[in-house]
Design a protein around this motif. Structure first.
Motif, PDB file in Angstrom:
ATOM      1  N   ASP A 191       2.473   1.825  -3.368  1.00 20.04           N
ATOM      2  CA  ASP A 191       1.492   1.845  -4.461  1.00 20.04           C
ATOM      3  C   ASP A 191       1.803   0.740  -5.477  1.00 20.04           C
ATOM      4  O   ASP A 191       1.902   0.982  -6.676  1.00 20.04           O
ATOM      5  CB  ASP A 191       1.482   3.218  -5.143  1.00 20.04           C
ATOM      6  CG  ASP A 191       0.263   3.397  -6.052  1.00 20.04           C
ATOM      7  OD1 ASP A 191      -0.760   2.721  -5.823  1.00 20.04           O
ATOM      8  OD2 ASP A 191       0.340   4.217  -6.999  1.00 20.04           O
ATOM      9  N   ARG A 222       0.826  -1.203   0.000  1.00 22.61           N
ATOM     10  CA  ARG A 222       0.000   0.000   0.000  1.00 22.61           C
ATOM     11  C   ARG A 222       0.863   1.257   0.000  1.00 22.61           C
ATOM     12  O   ARG A 222       0.588   2.218  -0.730  1.00 22.61           O
ATOM     13  CB  ARG A 222      -0.936  -0.016   1.210  1.00 22.61           C
ATOM     14  CG  ARG A 222      -1.958  -1.158   1.198  1.00 22.61           C
ATOM     15  CD  ARG A 222      -2.953  -1.005   2.347  1.00 22.61           C
ATOM     16  NE  ARG A 222      -3.935  -2.086   2.361  1.00 22.61           N
ATOM     17  CZ  ARG A 222      -3.889  -3.117   3.191  1.00 22.61           C
ATOM     18  NH1 ARG A 222      -2.911  -3.219   4.085  1.00 22.61           N
ATOM     19  NH2 ARG A 222      -4.824  -4.058   3.136  1.00 22.61           N
ATOM     20  N   HIS A 223       1.906   1.247   0.814  1.00 22.77           N
ATOM     21  CA  HIS A 223       2.784   2.407   0.924  1.00 22.77           C
ATOM     22  C   HIS A 223       3.454   2.741  -0.406  1.00 22.77           C
ATOM     23  O   HIS A 223       3.543   3.916  -0.797  1.00 22.77           O
ATOM     24  CB  HIS A 223       3.850   2.139   1.989  1.00 22.77           C
ATOM     25  CG  HIS A 223       4.965   3.127   2.002  1.00 22.77           C
ATOM     26  ND1 HIS A 223       4.855   4.374   2.574  1.00 22.77           N
ATOM     27  CD2 HIS A 223       6.235   3.056   1.487  1.00 22.77           C
ATOM     28  CE1 HIS A 223       5.993   5.030   2.431  1.00 22.77           C
ATOM     29  NE2 HIS A 223       6.844   4.259   1.786  1.00 22.77           N
TER      30      HIS A 223
END
Length: 271
Positions: free
Chosen positions: A89, A86-87
């Motif tokens: 992307d 998530r961090h």
């Protein structure tokens, strides 16, 4: 090189942007195995980064990442990677993993299917014969004993190498295992084999393997584990490639063959 922090744990990762853009972007995250580190993928990174965004990571307690006193269940590693995806992307990401990293990646794919597009797995450590439980229990105890360094090196030599394993790889692996403190080797091994999220033995592994909905490319050297994988494959693009005479580090012993198969499979991956 960047770091990412989650719940006080500092994870090292390195990103290699694609040299070319032949089509829709594909993000890859490379996950090493027990007692390994990101540089275990040195034979794959140059090939993969020609076409794909390629990220390598050191799991907690390994390589350049921090070494907390606890949190080494496979589920902890999986949640670390979910946060990193998530961090950075990366979602949906293709996970390329080796050994214990295959179990971590499988737990991640089952828990967070929205984050994972596909899995490419090199000699997974999951779905082993339950009859090995007693031997692995003794090994876990020995890794906490006074001869822990020799026990760890003997494990690499006896179980991971074959007569065909090149001498430079033998030397590398035996030195690498000593870069991890003995307590960490013992804790990570015990969790990978017997932790709450462990997939080491078939009864625990098979239900989780069946939860995956992503395409799987699996390189196996153990026919029995390959058969379990076959029974659990979820997708038409999935494939098993057997290397019965290779050592545990198939991607390092046979990099050209692994890279060729991997690149062909990725190119045909449904987008």
């Amino acid at each position: 090189m960047p770091y990412f922090e989650r719940s006080g744990v500092r994870l090292f990762y390195a990103e290699y942007p694609p040299a070319t853009h032949p089509g829709p972007p594909l993000n890859l995250l490379l996950v090493h195995g027990l007692w390994g580190a990101a540089e275990g993928w040195i034979h794959q990174i140059p090939a993969l980064r020609t076409n794909y965004r390629t990220v390598v990571v050191d799991l907690r307690g390994h390589g350049r990442s921090s070494t907390p006193p606890s949190g080494y269940d496979l589920g902890d590693h999986a949640e670390d990677l979910a946060a990193l995806i998530r961090h950075a992307d990366l979602a949906p990401v293709v996970l390329l993993a080796h050994s214990m990293g295959c179990s971590v990646s499988t737990v991640l794919a089952a828990r967070h299917p929205d984050l994972v597009q596909a899995l490419a797995l090199v000699d997974p450590d999951y779905a082993g014969d339950p009859s090995e439980r007693e031997w692995m229990t003794r090994l876990a105890d020995d890794l906490e004993g006074p001869n822990a360094d020799q026990i760890a090196q003997d494990l690499i030599s006896d179980r991971f190498h074959t007569p065909a394993t090149p001498e430079h790889l033998r030397t590398w692996h035996l030195l690498e295992v000593l870069t991890r403190p003995a307590w960490l080797r013992a804790q990570t091994f015990r969790h990978s084999a017997f932790g709450p999220s462990s997939l080491r033995f078939r009864p625990q592994a098979e239900p989780v393997l069946r939860q995956r909905r992503q395409p799987v490319l699996a390189f196996h050297r153990h026919p029995a584990r390959a058969e379990v994988e076959r029974l659990c494959l979820p997708h038409g693009h999935s494939r098993i490639v057997q290397h019965p005479h290779a050592g545990h580090f198939i991607h390092q012993e046979q990099p050209d063959e692994i890279n060729h198969t991997l690149m062909q499979w990725l190119a045909a991956l449904p987008r």
